[in-house]
Design a protein around this motif. Sequence first.
Motif, short mmCIF file in Angstrom:
data_model
loop_
_atom_site.label_atom_id
_atom_site.label_comp_id
_atom_site.label_asym_id
_atom_site.label_seq_id
_atom_site.Cartn_x
_atom_site.Cartn_y
_atom_site.Cartn_z
N ARG A 159 47.28 29.66 60.46
CA ARG A 159 47.00 28.39 59.76
C ARG A 159 46.32 28.59 58.41
N ASN A 160 45.50 29.63 58.31
CA ASN A 160 44.74 29.92 57.09
C ASN A 160 44.97 31.38 56.68
N PRO A 161 46.19 31.70 56.28
CA PRO A 161 46.50 33.11 55.99
C PRO A 161 45.69 33.65 54.83
N ARG A 162 45.25 34.88 55.00
CA ARG A 162 44.55 35.59 53.94
C ARG A 162 45.59 36.32 53.11
N ASN A 163 45.38 36.37 51.82
CA ASN A 163 46.23 37.13 50.90
C ASN A 163 47.67 36.62 50.85
N LYS A 164 47.87 35.35 51.11
CA LYS A 164 49.21 34.78 51.00
C LYS A 164 49.41 34.31 49.56
N GLY A 165 50.55 34.65 48.99
CA GLY A 165 50.84 34.26 47.62
C GLY A 165 51.54 35.38 46.88
N HIS A 166 51.36 35.41 45.58
CA HIS A 166 52.03 36.40 44.75
C HIS A 166 51.03 37.02 43.78
N LEU A 167 51.30 38.26 43.40
CA LEU A 167 50.51 38.96 42.40
C LEU A 167 51.19 38.82 41.05
N ASP A 168 50.41 38.67 39.99
CA ASP A 168 50.97 38.63 38.64
C ASP A 168 51.48 40.00 38.22
N ASN A 169 50.80 41.03 38.68
CA ASN A 169 51.14 42.39 38.28
C ASN A 169 51.08 43.26 39.53
N LEU A 203 59.66 38.20 55.23
CA LEU A 203 58.37 38.57 54.68
C LEU A 203 58.56 39.43 53.44
N GLU A 204 57.82 39.08 52.38
CA GLU A 204 57.80 39.89 51.17
C GLU A 204 56.36 40.29 50.91
N ILE A 205 56.18 41.57 50.62
CA ILE A 205 54.85 42.09 50.32
C ILE A 205 54.84 42.59 48.88
N GLU A 206 53.80 42.22 48.13
CA GLU A 206 53.58 42.69 46.77
C GLU A 206 52.28 43.48 46.77
N VAL A 207 52.32 44.68 46.21
CA VAL A 207 51.17 45.58 46.30
C VAL A 207 50.85 46.17 44.93
N ILE A 255 45.39 50.97 47.65
CA ILE A 255 45.85 49.59 47.50
C ILE A 255 44.70 48.77 46.95
N SER A 256 44.81 48.36 45.70
CA SER A 256 43.74 47.57 45.09
C SER A 256 43.93 46.08 45.32
N ASP A 257 45.18 45.66 45.51
CA ASP A 257 45.44 44.25 45.82
C ASP A 257 46.77 44.16 46.56
N ILE A 258 46.89 43.14 47.39
CA ILE A 258 48.09 42.95 48.18
C ILE A 258 48.24 41.48 48.53
N LYS A 259 49.46 41.00 48.44
CA LYS A 259 49.78 39.61 48.81
C LYS A 259 51.07 39.62 49.61
#
Length: 128
Positions: A15-25, A41-45, A52-56
């Motif tokens: 219901r409240n997913p963490r790190n859901k969305g997209h990264l600009d870079n 599912l698509e993962i952007e890293v 891994i400094s950021d992940i969505k």
Amino acid sequence: MSDSAYREQIMDHYRNPRNKGHLDNFSFKHTESNPLCGDELEIEVKVDGGAISDIKFSGKGCSISQASASMLTEFVKNKKITEVNELTREDIIEMLGIPIGPVRVKCAVLSLVALKNGIRELEEVKNG
């Protein structure tokens, strides 16, 4: 924790997913699907210094696939790629904390498959 507490945790991540969305870079993105149940599912890293400094993630699917993606992205943030490559399906099932039937295992590990395949593709590009 009891099964009911784990189930609550799964539903909270759904219901409240963490790190859901997209990264600009991002360093890479990878998409996986489970045609048996329709999960996508698509993962952007973003990778910096071998970690891994950021992940969505984005996509749609059942509560298990979406909750495990949320949990996995929280877990791997700031971890070295070498550590992430050592994760197994058993690690994901343990993270979820409830018994997962054979049909639902593919849902549970979809995010891990996407992440590892994306890392593999990134490494292939780097190694030419």
